[in-house]
Design a protein around this motif. Sequence first.
Motif, PDB file in Angstrom:
ATOM      1  N   ARG A   1       8.922   0.532  -5.360  1.00 31.60           N
ATOM      2  CA  ARG A   1       9.761   1.002  -4.312  1.00 31.60           C
ATOM      3  C   ARG A   1       9.749   2.438  -3.829  1.00 31.60           C
ATOM      4  NH1 ARG A   1      13.036  -3.161  -6.271  1.00 31.60           N
ATOM      5  NH2 ARG A   1      14.228  -1.721  -7.566  1.00 31.60           N
ATOM      6  N   CYS A   2      10.023   3.339  -5.011  1.00 30.43           N
ATOM      7  CA  CYS A   2      10.034   4.835  -4.907  1.00 30.43           C
ATOM      8  C   CYS A   2       8.644   5.277  -4.285  1.00 30.43           C
ATOM      9  CB  CYS A   2      10.035   5.387  -6.100  1.00 30.43           C
ATOM     10  SG  CYS A   2      11.741   5.296  -6.639  1.00 30.43           S
TER      11      CYS A   2
ATOM     12  N   ARG B   1       6.586   3.609  -2.306  1.00 28.01           N
ATOM     13  CA  ARG B   1       6.497   3.066  -1.192  1.00 28.01           C
ATOM     14  C   ARG B   1       7.306   3.994   0.041  1.00 28.01           C
ATOM     15  NH1 ARG B   1       7.816  -2.759  -1.239  1.00 28.01           N
ATOM     16  NH2 ARG B   1       7.540  -2.850   0.614  1.00 28.01           N
ATOM     17  N   ALA B   2       8.673   4.308  -0.740  1.00 32.20           N
ATOM     18  CA  ALA B   2       9.511   5.004   0.236  1.00 32.20           C
ATOM     19  C   ALA B   2       8.879   6.532   0.368  1.00 32.20           C
ATOM     20  CB  ALA B   2      10.771   5.135  -0.594  1.00 32.20           C
TER      21      ALA B   2
ATOM     22  N   LEU C   1       6.287   6.391   2.903  1.00 31.31           N
ATOM     23  CA  LEU C   1       6.578   6.114   4.460  1.00 31.31           C
ATOM     24  C   LEU C   1       7.433   7.343   5.009  1.00 31.31           C
ATOM     25  CD1 LEU C   1       7.043   4.058   6.601  1.00 31.31           C
ATOM     26  CD2 LEU C   1       9.200   3.769   6.203  1.00 31.31           C
ATOM     27  N   ASN C   2       8.335   8.017   4.233  1.00 34.40           N
ATOM     28  CA  ASN C   2       8.968   9.140   4.723  1.00 34.40           C
ATOM     29  C   ASN C   2       9.512   9.990   3.459  1.00 34.40           C
ATOM     30  OD1 ASN C   2      11.055  10.753   5.925  1.00 34.40           O
ATOM     31  ND2 ASN C   2      11.513   9.094   7.479  1.00 34.40           N
TER      32      ASN C   2
ATOM     33  N   ASP D   1      11.212  12.873   3.708  1.00 35.46           N
ATOM     34  CA  ASP D   1      12.333  13.407   3.479  1.00 35.46           C
ATOM     35  C   ASP D   1      13.528  12.305   3.332  1.00 35.46           C
ATOM     36  OD1 ASP D   1      11.358  15.831   4.375  1.00 35.46           O
ATOM     37  OD2 ASP D   1      12.099  15.763   6.494  1.00 35.46           O
ATOM     38  N   ALA D   2      13.297  11.139   3.884  1.00 38.14           N
ATOM     39  CA  ALA D   2      14.276  10.169   3.721  1.00 38.14           C
ATOM     40  C   ALA D   2      14.318   9.651   2.183  1.00 38.14           C
ATOM     41  CB  ALA D   2      14.059   8.698   4.441  1.00 38.14           C
ATOM     42  N   ALA D   3      13.114   9.632   1.493  1.00 41.17           N
ATOM     43  CA  ALA D   3      13.132   9.404  -0.018  1.00 41.17           C
ATOM     44  C   ALA D   3      13.922  10.557  -0.717  1.00 41.17           C
ATOM     45  CB  ALA D   3      11.646   9.395  -0.319  1.00 41.17           C
TER      46      ALA D   3
ATOM     47  N   ARG E   1      -2.901   0.826   9.161  1.00 36.89           N
ATOM     48  CA  ARG E   1      -2.112   1.339  10.325  1.00 36.89           C
ATOM     49  C   ARG E   1      -2.249   2.697  10.333  1.00 36.89           C
ATOM     50  NH1 ARG E   1       2.734   3.244   8.057  1.00 36.89           N
ATOM     51  NH2 ARG E   1       2.564   2.677   5.991  1.00 36.89           N
TER      52      ARG E   1
ATOM     53  N   LYS F   1       5.157  13.208  10.226  1.00 33.80           N
ATOM     54  CA  LYS F   1       6.374  13.861  10.868  1.00 33.80           C
ATOM     55  C   LYS F   1       6.316  15.135  10.177  1.00 33.80           C
ATOM     56  CE  LYS F   1       9.967  10.529  11.394  1.00 33.80           C
ATOM     57  NZ  LYS F   1       9.578   9.419  10.911  1.00 33.80           N
TER      58      LYS F   1
END
Lengths: 241, 298
Positions: free
Chosen positions: B174-175, B177-178, B181-182, B184-186, B292, B297
Amino acid sequence: MLTVADLSVSYGPIRALRGVSIRVGAGEIVALIGANGAGKSSLLRGITGLVPATGRVTFDGRPIDGLSTPQRVALGVAMAPEGRQIFTDQTVHENLLLGGHLLRGRPQRVAANIDRFYALFPRLLERRDQIAGTLSGGEQQMLAIARALMTEPKLLILDEPSLGLAPIITADIFRTLVGLRRDGMTILLVEQMANQALAIADRAYVLEGGSIVLEGAAATLRRDPRIREAYLGGDLAHHAA
Amino acid sequence: MLQAIIGGLTLGSVYALIALGFNLTYTTTRTLNFAQGDFVSVGAFVGLGTVGVLTAALGADAVGYVWLYALAAVAAALVMGVLGLPLYLAAIRPFAGKPGMSWVVSTIGFGIVLQSAALSVWGLGARMLPAPFGDEVFRIGEAGFRSQELVVLVLAVAILGAFDVAMRRTAIGRCMRAVALNRDAAALMGIDVPRVMAMAFLASSALAGLSGVLVAPILSASLFMGVIIALKGFSAAIIGGLTNPRGCMAGGLLIGLVESLTALWSAQWREIMVFLLVILVLAMAPNGLFGRKLVEKV
Ligand SMILES: Nc1ncnc2c1ncn2[C@@H]1O[C@H](COP(=O)(O)OP(=O)(O)OP(=O)(O)O)[C@@H](O)[C@H]1O
Ligand SMILES: [Mg+2]
C-alpha cells in the motif's frame, strides 16, 4: 500551539510567500483567506515541510522547520491538502489504513481509529471497499479529512475543503470541523469561501501577494468593509447565481 | 510447437521479472535503472561464485547440488538487492523528482562500474552454471524440454504472483502504491518516501540478480548476457505499460512467446519481431497495452 515566524517560500524566481508570521493557539479555529495565488497553499506546504522554506516554524514549543514532513506528521501536524489528493487507486478502507501508517505495530489502535471515523462519516463506511477515485467530491473530501485524522494529529490543517463542493456539502463539512474542535482539535483552515470560514473561525488572517495584510478576530473581520468588498462580495454573488 | 511455447514462456517469465523491476522503480521514483542488465549478469556470477565457494568449503557432495543452487539464488538476490541501495543513493537520489534525465547517464555509469569490477574478478569468459535438476531432456509427446525451464517458469511465476499479492494486500505494498501515485500525499501520511524509493531499488535489483541465476543454466553466463535480457525486459514493460505491474508481467510473457515462436520459423527474425512488436504496440497504445499516463505533479 503553532507559531510561524517570517516564513518565505520561493519557486525558482517566484516569491510565493514573503516573510509571513501567524500563530494558532490550542483549541482555536484559525481561518486563512486570500485570493487565488495569494500564497495560501504555499504557507501550508511550508508549515508541513512539503516545500523548502526559510523562517521558523514552532510546534508545541519545538522548532520543526528542520524536520521532514513525516517527522512533522509524527509530532501531530496533519493536513488535508488542496484538491484532496486521496489515493484514488486504493479503496476507502486502504486510504484510512495508510493514514494509520505511523501507528503500524498497533493494529488495534488503528482499527479503533478507523471505527471512530466511520462513525463520524457514515458515508465512508457505506463505501468502505469502493475505489476512492470513484467517490463523489464530498465523499472524497470526507476521506481526505478522515485520513488526516488517522495520523492522530493535534493540529488539523485544511486547504480549501470546500473546493468544488455544493454549498450543502460544504456546510456539512464545516459542521464536522466545529464538532472536531469541540472535542479538542486545533484547526487551521484555508478557504476562499471567506464568509463560511469566518463564521466558524475564532481568528483569521488575510493573505495577499504573499504577505499578511490583515488579521484579527473572525467576527471583526467579517464586518470589515475591506473584507466584505474583496472576499465576501464574491461569495454572495456566488450564492445569488 | 509446445516446446516453443514452453521455451517462450520460460524466457518470457524472466523478462517479466525484469519488467516488474522497471515498474517498481518507475512508479515510485519516475526513474529507471539502466544498469539492470549488469545486475542480471553480475547476479549470475555471484551465484556461480557462491556455488564455487560452498563446494570448496563443504566438499563436492556434502549437500545436494539443488541446495547449493538454491543458496546461490538467494545469495544473488541478496547481494544484488543490497547493491541496489548505493545505486539509489549515488545515481538516483540526487536526481529523483527533479526535471531532467541525468539519472539515465548516472545509472548507466553505475552499471559500467559494476560490470568493470566484475570483469576484474571473473574475467571475460562465459561459464556454465549447472542446472539444479540436471540437463536431461523431458518429453511430452513430440515436445522436449529441460528441467531448468520448468524451474524458471515455476519460480518466476511464483515470485510474480507473490509480488502481485504483496502490492495489493500488505502494508508495504500500500505504501509503495501511495508513493507511486502521489509522493506529497504519502509524506502527509507519515510515510518516509525516500525509504520507500530505496526499497523499490532494492527489490528491483534483487529481481535482476535472481533472474541472472535463473537463466545462467539455460544461456551460459557471461558478464555481457544481461544487456539483451534487460533490453527485452524493458521492451516488456513498455509493451505492457510501465505503470502497470500486471501489464509488465503480461508483456514479458508476450515477448518471450513471440521470440520463441518466431525462432521456429527463422532464428534471425527473433529480435526483429520483438522490436516490431514494440513499435506496433506503441503506435496503437503510447502508454502500453495496460498502462496509463502519469501526470507529473510539480
Ligand atoms: N510548484 C510551483 N512552481 C512555481 N510556482 C508556483 C508553484 N506553486 C505555486 N506557485 C506560485 O506561487 C504563488 C502562490 O501559489 P499558492 O498555490 O500558494 O496560492 P494559493 O493562495 O493557494 O492559490 P489558490 O487559491 O489558487 O489555491 C502563485 O503565483 C503560484 O503561481
Ligand atoms: Mg491553494
